[in-house]
Design a protein around this motif. Structure first.
Motif, PDB file in Angstrom:
ATOM      1  N   GLN A   1      19.863 -37.119 -50.928  1.00 31.54           N
ATOM      2  CA  GLN A   1      18.448 -37.003 -51.272  1.00 31.54           C
ATOM      3  C   GLN A   1      17.974 -38.166 -52.119  1.00 31.54           C
ATOM      4  N   SER A   2      18.850 -38.653 -53.016  1.00 31.08           N
ATOM      5  CA  SER A   2      18.413 -39.763 -53.856  1.00 31.08           C
ATOM      6  C   SER A   2      18.248 -41.021 -53.015  1.00 31.08           C
TER       7      SER A   2
ATOM      8  N   MET B   1       9.646 -39.113 -61.028  1.00 31.85           N
ATOM      9  CA  MET B   1      10.956 -39.770 -60.988  1.00 31.85           C
ATOM     10  C   MET B   1      11.483 -40.021 -62.395  1.00 31.85           C
TER      11      MET B   1
ATOM     12  N   LEU C   1      10.278 -33.938 -54.609  1.00 31.80           N
ATOM     13  CA  LEU C   1       9.909 -35.353 -54.686  1.00 31.80           C
ATOM     14  C   LEU C   1       9.890 -35.981 -53.294  1.00 31.80           C
ATOM     15  N   ASN C   2      10.899 -35.657 -52.486  1.00 33.14           N
ATOM     16  CA  ASN C   2      10.948 -36.207 -51.134  1.00 33.14           C
ATOM     17  C   ASN C   2       9.744 -35.770 -50.317  1.00 33.14           C
TER      18      ASN C   2
ATOM     19  N   LEU D   1      17.280 -41.024 -49.917  1.00 32.75           N
ATOM     20  CA  LEU D   1      16.023 -40.802 -49.213  1.00 32.75           C
ATOM     21  C   LEU D   1      14.837 -41.066 -50.128  1.00 32.75           C
ATOM     22  N   ASN D   2      14.922 -40.587 -51.366  1.00 28.87           N
ATOM     23  CA  ASN D   2      13.830 -40.795 -52.318  1.00 28.87           C
ATOM     24  C   ASN D   2      13.610 -42.271 -52.589  1.00 28.87           C
ATOM     25  N   THR D   3      14.693 -43.018 -52.765  1.00 26.30           N
ATOM     26  CA  THR D   3      14.557 -44.445 -53.040  1.00 26.30           C
ATOM     27  C   THR D   3      13.969 -45.178 -51.837  1.00 26.30           C
TER      28      THR D   3
ATOM     29  N   GLN E   1       6.630 -37.560 -51.502  1.00 23.04           N
ATOM     30  CA  GLN E   1       6.617 -38.967 -51.075  1.00 23.04           C
ATOM     31  C   GLN E   1       6.287 -39.068 -49.586  1.00 23.04           C
TER      32      GLN E   1
ATOM     33  N   ILE F   1       3.202 -41.136 -47.871  1.00 21.31           N
ATOM     34  CA  ILE F   1       3.330 -42.142 -46.810  1.00 21.31           C
ATOM     35  C   ILE F   1       2.415 -41.779 -45.634  1.00 21.31           C
TER      36      ILE F   1
ATOM     37  N   GLN G   1      14.623 -32.785 -56.291  1.00 18.79           N
ATOM     38  CA  GLN G   1      14.631 -33.947 -55.392  1.00 18.79           C
ATOM     39  C   GLN G   1      13.907 -33.659 -54.083  1.00 18.79           C
TER      40      GLN G   1
ATOM     41  N   GLN H   1      12.024 -43.913 -49.560  1.00 17.44           N
ATOM     42  CA  GLN H   1      10.602 -43.560 -49.432  1.00 17.44           C
ATOM     43  C   GLN H   1       9.761 -44.303 -50.467  1.00 17.44           C
TER      44      GLN H   1
END
Lengths: 483, 483
Positions: free
Chosen positions: A143-144, B95, B146-147, A146-148, B150, B154, B143, A150
């Motif tokens: 997930q991290s 974040m 957050l995903n 993916l978050n980065t 995001q 987008i 997370q 995005q």
């Protein structure tokens, strides 16, 4: 350029997509087959990217996202920032893949069987189904990532739309890497590195591991700033941005595959797992899960961006590509290996610094110059007007570099002064070395150079590392320390 | 409009930001004070959004992101899609907050003390620092939120830039909610709902809990499609999109605060925790962590978007706002409470359906009509040209609705036929009821209506729920089942 797919393209893509879906449906068996599912999702992502890039061209042009291809006889406007489409499909594929990556763990957590290594007792009032047995830290890493990626996409799109200034852009990847670094801190916290053999005698207690603590976070942050920006400045000719990313991603995937091949004498079980898998297997599987769909969307984008380009890729693509490399290097602990694969980018960055930091003037575009008469590309130059010539020191440096074949210097025969020097990118340097050539030829040669450098880097890494470090994370002494 | 901040604005924002940073630095003590840190990050996010929206206006206009404010005497072009700035700051704040949300757990996991409820034994070759004791499932929920936010940003930006078609836009939130739903499945999997009392006798075995299984995922997916779209169509006048989002977010925060107040007789410990906290405390803390920075960036955006608007917010804002509500409702299990707060949006959606589904014609814009003579807004209408009048059935429906004060119907006195009907939004309906009024007055009245509906909904939820359901998740019988 037509915005619709030809008949043969439509049928090929539909066939690919249908086959992918069939394969995906079939991976829900036994322990699941995440690598096969990942390949199938990647094939699907390839088809989607290929079609979406074609279809969305007119909308991008209408929205003002367009640019002129300057290295052509009749420059025409083509859609810009198409990497955003590829990045979006890439992210979508990564999201959809989550249940497949963890299918084995879901089965283990729900059926009560298998996977007894992960036995957990939690007294929680709210017991969700898997809360007690699911490997959350693996999901958390995914997930991290993916978050980065995005965050990188959002910031890349902001850059493509708003055309941010260089000093703002440079730190974009640092912000985008926050979720990765924070979760790395919360979740993993491995900040030790292996000390090279020749330094061990000088270490306190002859330690072989040194804890870099917060410096390691600076290092990871620097890596995630460097990788995207270094790809973004090794750019300017058709297909080079996507091409180099394809080469690097393929070599990283090759490197990770090496860890998944069973050792001789280590039998493969019926479920495809070996009895004693390499300790870093999980990290390298995660790397492949991230790289395979990236390779797929990049290939689709490359087909539209290669010479003669029908779309430009934009900053979004370069950032996402570089960040993908940084993310896998950080999560799977092979940042030094990544640096070995980025040698052309590192050289290009170092070679560029005098212009990047404005020690010598830097024009807005440093891409090669198209010679309309010959149809070939030539090295582009920075002019030195008679009223503002280079200082004596700079002139001496220029002539030395010229002697070393590292710069093209033009001297005005009348005044005997330097009238221009070639722009400091390895693309121009390549043209200085090899003479003017066609754009597609130039891209091809640079990509071959990138491949050779990368293969050499991997060779060094796997053969020489044991001479420098007492531990290697490939081989039976593997510990998957950050090497 | 000037793109720079006034002196007093600059100093106020710097003061706010400085105070926030000081508070944040002070929360690294004892168990940490995540709610205080969250408030401080929110204040910082407010300052950043306020300044960035002002500063980036000219860049947005230059990039073609601009629109005309039609409800003004002299419509001028102002920046559009400014919600993307607010959304980006919101995500950045979320974040940066991660280490603070989990500070207590990090301390517990590293010091070896406290938190003995979470004792885990894992045989893992690679032991990261916290791997064995950190509550990864909580981090995982955060997370996934957050995903999803995001992904929403987008897709919202893609919509704002490319102006997607309605049939494509509608499902955007469904795609964006994938990471949330997938992680919900992998991680939590609670798909049971409480059966209302009056239905219990008819259930097999008189069960009080029914497992909806995959239907529950359809329900959550539908919620995440509905919330963003319903806010996106309750729009068109200055400040209404952000205003309604502020009201809903504030009421959701109020609702969650109710769960964090100590019960009478339940002493508060020195560290601020009660001896027997409500079982859903963690869920409602998470809700506040997500809502406080949202309230902050929305307030900053509102100050620029309120009458007379100097920026438009765009689809990105509406999607992110609606998705924020859907995310907290799903993660903290109060989707029915959310629906009670969305009553005006639900009514507006139902009232709009004949136009949304093209049963009667739908013009591109349905915002009220500005009367340049009076300076007031009037209900906008759908014209029924003489050659294409409404069918007999439709005409009968229209006249019935008019009698019920639910439609404004204009009849051509010459032909005695319907010449126009008001557009089907509650903004127009409000003008039909209350007569023409100034734009700021209209926004104010609609927001008061939203607040009253929401407070009524919360009252019903906390007083009546126990008559309908035998379990409530507020009160000592709390079980935090999805109610």
């Amino acid at each position: 350029m037509s915005a619709s797919l030809s008949h043969s393209e439509t049928w090929s893509l539909l066939l690919l997509a249908g086959a992918s879906l069939a394969v995906i449906a079939n991976t829900f068996q036994g322990d699941g087959a995440p690598l096969i599912a990942s390949s199938a999702f990647s094939t699907l992502a390839f088809s989607m990217t290929y079609a979406f890039v074609r279809w969305s061209g007119p909308s991008f042009i209408k929205a003002g996202m367009k640019g002129k291809d300057l290295c052509k006889l009749t420059p025409k406007e083509i859609p810009e920032a198409m990497g955003a489409v590829a990045a979006s499909v890439y992210i979508l594929a990564l999201m959809a893949f989550i249940p497949f990556a963890f299918y084995k763990d879901i089965v283990a957590a729900t059926s009560g069987g298998g996977n007894r290594d992960v036995v957990v007792t939690i007294n929680e009032v709210e017991t969700g189904r898997f809360l007690h047995r699911f490997p959350h830290s693996k999901l958390s890493s995914y997930q991290s990532a993916l978050n980065t990626l995005q965050a990188t996409t959002i910031l890349g799109m902001a850059d493509d739309i708003l055309d941010l200034r260089w000093r703002h852009k440079f730190f974009i990847p640092a912000i985008a890497s926050l979720p990765l670094l924070i979760v790395y801190y919360v979740d993993f916290g491995v900040t030790s590195v292996v000390v090279p053999n020749f330094l061990v005698p000088y270490m306190p207690n002859q330690t072989r591991l040194i804890n870099l603590s917060f410096l390691y976070y600076w290092y990871m942050s620097a890596l995630s700033i460097f990788a995207p920006n270094s790809i973004n400045i090794f750019a300017g000719i058709n297909g080079i941005e996507v091409g180099q990313s394809l080469v690097i991603a393929a070599l990283l995937a090759l490197n990770s595959s090496l860890y998944l091949v069973p050792f001789p004498g280590n039998p493969v079980l019926s479920n495809g797992y070996t009895t004693h898998p390499h300790p870093a297997t999980d990290s390298h599987l995660l790397t492949l899960y991230l790289l395979l769909p990236f390779l797929a969307v990049s290939t689709a984008l490359y087909l539209h961006n290669r010479y003669p380009a029908r779309v430009f890729v934009g900053d979004t693509y370069c950032y996402v590509a570089g960040m993908t490399f940084a993310v896998v290097a950080i999560l799977a602990h092979f940042s030094k290996t990544l640096l070995l694969l980025l040698i052309p980018q590192i050289i290009n960055f170092i070679y560029s610094t005098p212009q990047l930091f404005k020690i010598i003037p830097c024009p807005r575009h440093r891409l090669p110059k198209f010679n309309a008469r010959t149809g070939l590309l030539e090295a582009s130059v920075t002019p030195w007007p008679a009223e503002r010539p280079p200082s004596k020191f700079l002139a001496a440096v220029f002539f030395t570099l010229e002697k070393l074949h590292l710069l093209q210097v033009t001297v005005d025969p009348k005044t005997n002064r330097i009238s221009s020097t070639s722009n400091l990118t390895i693309i121009n340097l390549w043209l200085v070395w090899r003479g003017p050539m066609r754009e597609d030829q130039l891209t091809r040669e640079l990509l071959i150079m990138q491949t050779i450098c990368g293969l050499g880097g991997l060779f060094v890494r796997h053969t020489m590392a044991l001479f420098i470090f007492s531990m290697d994370n490939r081989g039976k002494y593997g510990h998957s320390f950050p090497v």
